[in-house]
Scaffold this active site. Sequence first.
Site, short mmCIF file in Angstrom:
data_model
loop_
_atom_site.label_atom_id
_atom_site.label_comp_id
_atom_site.label_asym_id
_atom_site.label_seq_id
_atom_site.Cartn_x
_atom_site.Cartn_y
_atom_site.Cartn_z
CE LYS A 13 -2.24 -0.75 3.87
NZ LYS A 13 -1.61 -1.97 4.39
NE ARG A 88 -3.62 -1.15 10.50
CZ ARG A 88 -2.63 -0.57 9.83
NH1 ARG A 88 -2.75 0.65 9.39
NH2 ARG A 88 -1.51 -1.23 9.61
NE ARG A 160 6.91 -0.21 9.68
CZ ARG A 160 5.66 -0.17 9.23
NH1 ARG A 160 5.39 0.39 8.06
NH2 ARG A 160 4.68 -0.69 9.92
NE ARG A 171 2.75 -4.44 11.35
CZ ARG A 171 3.73 -4.34 10.46
NH1 ARG A 171 4.87 -4.98 10.63
NH2 ARG A 171 3.56 -3.61 9.39
#
Length: 215
Positions: A13, A88, A160, A171
């Site tokens: 994305k 989300r 990250r 996640r």
Amino acid sequence: MRIVLLGAPGSGKGTQAQKLMAERNLPQISTGDMLRAAVDAGSRFGQQAKAIMEAGQLVSDDIMLGIISERLSEPDAKDGFILDGFPRTEQQALDLADLLDQLDQPLDTAVLMDVDFDILMKRLTGRRTCSLTGKLLNIYFSPQEELDECTNAGGELVQREDDNEATIKSRLDVYREQTEPLIDYYRKRGKLQVVDADGTIDDVYARFLGAITSN
Ligand code: AMP
């Protein structure tokens, strides 16, 4: 053009939104980037967000609504935007619909970046950002010249904090449970476009452009 980008972590994305932003002058509004900026700023909120993000969980819907409504009222979002990482949850999708109603700026399309689950893991564990340019790279997929360009210029390939295996797993679980239902939410409202997000960045981008210009 007002676009929501849907897709699992690692579905590309951010990469696609950055390309579209560069070519079409549409702001990429990444709630993940905004939260990371708050973490870096070290505010009390940033410290709370850091713990949630490192656990691979979601920041509360109320807080996200505050962040997104402030951001969407900035002048650069008046002529369109690409929402990357928001909504989300179903509650966030409902909040977004209300907000866009109030602004009289209806959403054009929700684009699902559809990618095989096995590929996601490699994309996430290999993902790096060049510390000099902010460019997104991947140690498995990016051409060696692009990786070298960053390090030869004195930059570092930074991973990250939430791209480690334990956090990635939660996640992905959170995505399946809380975000995947949004695919149906937008499909039912006639807004969903599905893009095959497997392949090179340019191939996916061509499909992405096709999807957002088809309605
Ligand atoms: P991302 O960069 O989009 O993968 O987001 C990184 C992390 O930020 C997520 O794993 C969440 O902890 C948090 N986050 C980003 N966007 C949202 C959102 N819309 N709602 C709740 N948490 C979010």
